[in-house]
Design a protein around this motif. Structure first.
Motif, PDB file in Angstrom:
ATOM      1  N   PHE A 196       0.832  -1.342  -0.181  1.00  0.00           N
ATOM      2  CA  PHE A 196      -0.015  -0.133   0.230  1.00  0.00           C
ATOM      3  C   PHE A 196       0.926   1.218   0.135  1.00  0.00           C
ATOM      4  N   PRO A 197       1.742   1.424   0.904  1.00  0.00           N
ATOM      5  CA  PRO A 197       2.490   2.606   0.893  1.00  0.00           C
ATOM      6  C   PRO A 197       3.583   2.511  -0.354  1.00  0.00           C
ATOM      7  N   ALA A 198       3.851   1.450  -0.493  1.00  0.00           N
ATOM      8  CA  ALA A 198       4.842   1.321  -1.712  1.00  0.00           C
ATOM      9  C   ALA A 198       4.387   1.810  -3.044  1.00  0.00           C
ATOM     10  N   LEU A 199       3.100   1.625  -3.249  1.00  0.00           N
ATOM     11  CA  LEU A 199       2.468   2.054  -4.305  1.00  0.00           C
ATOM     12  C   LEU A 199       1.803   3.350  -4.567  1.00  0.00           C
ATOM     13  N   ILE A 200       1.318   3.803  -3.265  1.00  0.00           N
ATOM     14  CA  ILE A 200       0.785   5.075  -3.370  1.00  0.00           C
ATOM     15  C   ILE A 200       1.385   5.944  -3.053  1.00  0.00           C
ATOM     16  N   MET A 201       2.635   6.089  -2.242  1.00  0.00           N
ATOM     17  CA  MET A 201       3.491   7.153  -1.978  1.00  0.00           C
ATOM     18  C   MET A 201       4.209   7.712  -3.188  1.00  0.00           C
ATOM     19  N   PRO A 202       4.512   7.065  -4.157  1.00  0.00           N
ATOM     20  CA  PRO A 202       5.498   7.429  -5.170  1.00  0.00           C
ATOM     21  C   PRO A 202       4.520   8.066  -6.040  1.00  0.00           C
ATOM     22  N   LEU A 203       2.946   7.507  -6.352  1.00  0.00           N
ATOM     23  CA  LEU A 203       2.216   8.116  -7.208  1.00  0.00           C
ATOM     24  C   LEU A 203       1.627   9.609  -6.844  1.00  0.00           C
ATOM     25  N   SER A 204       1.465   9.518  -5.352  1.00  0.00           N
ATOM     26  CA  SER A 204       1.038  10.886  -4.801  1.00  0.00           C
ATOM     27  C   SER A 204       2.145  11.777  -4.844  1.00  0.00           C
ATOM     28  N   SER A 205       3.211  11.494  -4.771  1.00  0.00           N
ATOM     29  CA  SER A 205       4.415  12.309  -4.993  1.00  0.00           C
ATOM     30  C   SER A 205       4.545  12.801  -6.409  1.00  0.00           C
ATOM     31  N   LEU A 206       4.489  12.108  -7.484  1.00  0.00           N
ATOM     32  CA  LEU A 206       4.436  12.356  -8.846  1.00  0.00           C
ATOM     33  C   LEU A 206       3.528  13.378  -9.022  1.00  0.00           C
ATOM     34  N   GLN A 207       2.147  13.400  -8.385  1.00  0.00           N
ATOM     35  CA  GLN A 207       1.343  14.436  -8.746  1.00  0.00           C
ATOM     36  C   GLN A 207       1.538  15.761  -7.974  1.00  0.00           C
ATOM     37  N   MET A 208       1.942  15.475  -6.857  1.00  0.00           N
ATOM     38  CA  MET A 208       2.359  16.793  -6.123  1.00  0.00           C
ATOM     39  C   MET A 208       3.388  17.479  -6.480  1.00  0.00           C
ATOM     40  N   LEU A 209       4.451  16.994  -7.393  1.00  0.00           N
ATOM     41  CA  LEU A 209       5.551  17.721  -7.991  1.00  0.00           C
ATOM     42  C   LEU A 209       4.926  18.160  -9.221  1.00  0.00           C
ATOM     43  N   MET A 210       4.190  17.189 -10.130  1.00  0.00           N
ATOM     44  CA  MET A 210       3.882  17.927 -11.424  1.00  0.00           C
ATOM     45  C   MET A 210       2.708  19.003 -11.238  1.00  0.00           C
ATOM     46  N   TYR A 211       1.782  19.025 -10.430  1.00  0.00           N
ATOM     47  CA  TYR A 211       0.984  19.998 -10.309  1.00  0.00           C
ATOM     48  C   TYR A 211       1.317  21.269  -9.734  1.00  0.00           C
ATOM     49  N   ALA A 212       2.506  21.161  -8.682  1.00  0.00           N
ATOM     50  CA  ALA A 212       2.914  22.039  -8.181  1.00  0.00           C
ATOM     51  C   ALA A 212       3.609  23.023  -9.115  1.00  0.00           C
ATOM     52  N   ASP A 213       4.458  22.120 -10.156  1.00  0.00           N
ATOM     53  CA  ASP A 213       5.201  23.038 -11.178  1.00  0.00           C
ATOM     54  C   ASP A 213       4.216  23.790 -12.115  1.00  0.00           C
ATOM     55  N   GLY A 214       2.830  23.013 -12.396  1.00  0.00           N
ATOM     56  CA  GLY A 214       1.718  23.666 -13.257  1.00  0.00           C
ATOM     57  C   GLY A 214       1.137  24.860 -12.640  1.00  0.00           C
ATOM     58  N   ARG A 215       1.062  24.841 -11.495  1.00  0.00           N
ATOM     59  CA  ARG A 215       0.443  25.958 -10.777  1.00  0.00           C
ATOM     60  C   ARG A 215       1.192  27.193 -10.587  1.00  0.00           C
ATOM     61  N   ARG A 216       2.529  26.789 -10.419  1.00  0.00           N
ATOM     62  CA  ARG A 216       3.543  28.095 -10.152  1.00  0.00           C
ATOM     63  C   ARG A 216       4.295  28.399 -11.626  1.00  0.00           C
ATOM     64  N   ASP A 217       3.730  27.769 -12.602  1.00  0.00           N
ATOM     65  CA  ASP A 217       4.343  28.148 -13.813  1.00  0.00           C
ATOM     66  C   ASP A 217       6.133  27.626 -13.723  1.00  0.00           C
ATOM     67  N   TRP A 218       6.471  26.916 -13.075  1.00  0.00           N
ATOM     68  CA  TRP A 218       7.617  26.512 -12.605  1.00  0.00           C
ATOM     69  C   TRP A 218       8.511  25.872 -13.927  1.00  0.00           C
ATOM     70  N   GLU A 219       7.685  25.186 -14.732  1.00  0.00           N
ATOM     71  CA  GLU A 219       8.044  24.398 -15.759  1.00  0.00           C
ATOM     72  C   GLU A 219       8.371  25.193 -16.887  1.00  0.00           C
TER      73      GLU A 219
END
Length: 230
Positions: free
Chosen positions: A45-68
């Motif tokens: 459960f943590p092995a699968l969920i933590m990486p996927l939630s981290s991916l979304q946190m990183l990518m959406y944070a980039d998009g919202r801040r125009d960091w990309e």
């Protein structure tokens, strides 16, 4: 690459998100582990969920801040951006696997040290099985590689805000449904893992395939990211 890697890690760990997830999963996972009889699958459960939630946190944070777009004016190459992002998620995967293993070990230890606790469990407890844990994490490694290898090129080519949430969530949903469907067979599968050589062989093949798929995905992402306009 180091600049992007440090930036991503600070974004995740500096805000305490990874630490909060790890603590939350450990507490809840240990309770669930005891409740279901300490099946090694709880480590997934943590092995699968933590990486996927981290991916979304990183990518959406980039998009919202125009960091990309802003990142590309820094003295870093697009290749370094892709490698840094893949390396960051590989580190998160390692952390999530450690949390999953700790949950399973702690649940097994509690059941062993406090036998009366099993009276409140939904199923009879199973003794700690290191081989089953290794095989479970090997299977999780293969699944995560597939999910991340599909999601990362999409995010890097289109941008997080242009990829509908349901599209990025489909691989994860498929994995969760597959895991749910396999629940009745987990104990039988675990009983087959009595030969260390077979378990190590399975885990080794799963790891090799996962790394190969991840490397191919990174190469594809580099080509897609080079053609992206900001």
């Amino acid at each position: 690459m180091k600049t992007i890697l440090l930036s991503d890690l600070l974004s995740l760990m500096g805000s305490g998100k990874i630490r909060q997830q790890a603590i939350g999963f450990f507490i809840l996972g240990t309770i669930c582990s005891v409740a279901i009889g300490n099946l090694p699958a709880i480590a997934g459960f943590p092995a699968l969920i933590m990486p996927l939630s981290s991916l979304q946190m990183l990518m959406y944070a980039d998009g919202r801040r125009d960091w990309e777009g802003f990142r590309l004016v820094l003295p870093v190459t697009r290749k370094a951006v892709v490698i840094g992002r893949y390396a960051t998620l590989a580190i998160v995967v390692a952390i999530s696997f450690a949390v999953g293993a700790a949950i399973y070990a702690t649940g097994s230890a509690l059941t062993y040290l406090l036998p009366g606790i099993s009276n409140f469990a939904l199923a009879a407890p199973v003794a700690f099985n290191g081989l089953a844990l290794v095989a479970t994490l090997g299977a999780c490694c293969l699944v995560l590689s597939f999910v991340l290898s599909v999601a990362l090129p999409l995010f890097l080519r289109l941008g997080a805000l242009k990829v509908p949430f349901i599209v990025s969530a489909i691989p994860g949903l498929v994995v969760m449904l597959g895991f749910y469907a396999a629940m009745p067979y987990l104990r039988e599968w675990m009983a087959l893992l009595t030969d260390p050589s077979q378990t190590i062989l399975f885990s080794g093949i799963a790891l090799a395939v996962a790394l190969g798929l991840y490397a191919v995905s990174a190469a594809v992402s580099m080509k897609l990211y080079l053609t992206r306009d900001f």
